[in-house]
Design an enzyme around this catalytic site. Structure first.
Site, PDB file in Angstrom:
ATOM      1  N   LYS A 163      60.688  -1.682  34.144  1.00  0.00           N
ATOM      2  CA  LYS A 163      61.947  -1.228  33.569  1.00  0.00           C
ATOM      3  C   LYS A 163      63.074  -2.134  34.042  1.00  0.00           C
ATOM      4  O   LYS A 163      63.158  -2.469  35.231  1.00  0.00           O
ATOM      5  CB  LYS A 163      62.230   0.217  33.984  1.00  0.00           C
ATOM      6  CG  LYS A 163      61.152   1.212  33.585  1.00  0.00           C
ATOM      7  CD  LYS A 163      61.145   1.455  32.086  1.00  0.00           C
ATOM      8  CE  LYS A 163      60.141   2.528  31.696  1.00  0.00           C
ATOM      9  NZ  LYS A 163      60.200   2.872  30.263  1.00  0.00           N
ATOM     10  N   LYS A 262      54.015   5.375  19.422  1.00  0.00           N
ATOM     11  CA  LYS A 262      53.838   6.625  20.164  1.00  0.00           C
ATOM     12  C   LYS A 262      53.715   7.735  19.127  1.00  0.00           C
ATOM     13  O   LYS A 262      54.665   7.982  18.373  1.00  0.00           O
ATOM     14  CB  LYS A 262      55.037   6.891  21.075  1.00  0.00           C
ATOM     15  CG  LYS A 262      55.210   5.903  22.212  1.00  0.00           C
ATOM     16  CD  LYS A 262      56.481   6.190  22.995  1.00  0.00           C
ATOM     17  CE  LYS A 262      56.656   5.182  24.134  1.00  0.00           C
ATOM     18  NZ  LYS A 262      57.967   5.342  24.808  1.00  0.00           N
TER      19      LYS A 262
END
Length: 366
Positions: A163, A262
């Site tokens: 991240k 997703k």
């Protein structure tokens, strides 16, 4: 299939370690486990993956529960369904709410596969017997991230995602590349940048990243097209792809070179498969993103990832990576960087009823 009853379980599972990104820190993962039972008593399981607050998308666990209870279950209960792909059409009049849609559609896919006596992967058209495992490392100081990356590599993971955000990108990526110059590395920005930071984003080209995921606004495909023209690093879109048409438009505009699928974000396995097929026809690789799922949601992701164009390791990792104890038997494990695609019927895992009951904090049966 005729749906006889639906059970909603609101569960709360404590993560082994808090998961941090540029927007949120998740300590306890709350999820909705959906059980769909037919008139013959067979049960299929799905998972609602919305978070408690709308940091990822506007959908939350509470709004998903409301949509399931008050809109979707009444629409589907007692209706004859010959194939789970019909659920996408039946729910098409409901705008957005993709995670609620996936929760009940995923359960119906599992139920269908069980009634057909085949695995969910086979029902979806999957062909892979094993899938490559990737893992995400939450934002932290460089030393801690390097320690976690070392641990994940030792566990066999072939791709590491980190991240990043403008205040924490160049220093982290420099430290990682210095230690691991050949690591398959990608960066996830969670919409932390804007076009005003073009030069900073262009500087990321120096790190030979597999891709940079969702650098710009969560609902954007236009600015990403402008950015991709300037970057050597492939852009992967995540939050921007909430439907099949979003994927089609993004590819038409050359907004990205990779798409993260997703099923919770796009509204189910049926839509996920359509996006997969579209990307395959355009020569664009896809991978399966993670939403800190329990074993039930993870099982759906494994089945989906067995489709042929999932050629990049996804965020489908071992149960033990997140939980002291999962709610499925056996738990998901990684061997030499791979996860076996279950060959048993349905999702291929047994739900651990006692553990499911232990982590359930609310339950309703319809």
């Amino acid at each position: 299939m005729i749906i006889d009853s639906v059970t909603l379980n609101h569960i709360k599972m404590k993560l082994k370690k808090p998961f941090r990104n540029s927007l949120e820190t998740v300590v306890d993962r709350e999820l909705i486990i959906v059980e769909v039972k037919d008139a013959e008593g067979e049960v299929g399981f799905g998972e609602g993956v919305a978070f408690q607050t709308p940091w990822y998308t506007e959908e939350t666990l509470n709004t998903s529960w409301h949509m399931l209870r008050d809109v979707m279950i009444p629409l589907l209960k007692s209706r004859f369904i010959s194939h789970p792909s019909e659920v996408d059409r039946l729910l098409s009049g409901i705008r957005r709410n993709p995670m609620a849609k996936f929760a009940i559609e995923g359960a119906i896919w599992d139920l269908y596969a069980k009634k057909e006596g085949i695995s969910l992967a086979e029902a979806l058209g999957g062909t892979s017997q094993k899938i490559k495992a990737g893992v995400a490392v939450g934002a932290s100081d460089p030393d801690r991230m390097l320690e976690e990356i070392r641990d994940r590599i030792s566990e066999g993971y072939e791709r590491i995602k980190v991240k990043i955000k403008p205040s924490q990108d160049l220093s982290i990526l420099s430290a990682i590349r210095e230690r691991y110059p050949n690591l398959s590395l990608m960066a996830d920005a969670n919409s932390a940048y804007s076009l005003q930071e073009m030069n900073r984003l262009k500087a990321l080209d120096a790190f030979n990243l597999l891709m940079i995921e969702q650098p710009l606004a969560a609902d954007d495909i236009v600015d990403h097209a402008l950015l991709q023209k300037e970057l050597k690093t492939p852009i992967c879109l995540d939050e921007s792809i909430a439907s099949f048409d979003d994927a089609r438009r993004a590819l038409d505009l050359n907004s990205c070179q990779v798409i993260n699928i997703k099923p919770g974000r796009v509204g189910g396995l049926t839509v996920s498969k359509k996006i997969h097929d579209l990307c395959d026809s355009r020569g664009v690789p896809v991978w399966c993103g993670g939403m800190l799922e329990s074993g039930i949601g993870r099982a759906h992701n494994i089945a989906l990832s067995s489709l042929s164009n999932f050629i990049i390791p996804g965020d489908v990792s071992a149960s033990a990576r997140y939980w002291e104890k999962d709610i499925i038997n056996p738990e998901v494990i990684v061997n030499d960087g791979f996860i076996d695609v279950p060959q048993g019927i349905g999702i291929g895992f047994e739900v651990n009823r006692s553990e499911l009951e232990r982590v359930t904090i609310a339950k309703e049966v319809y």
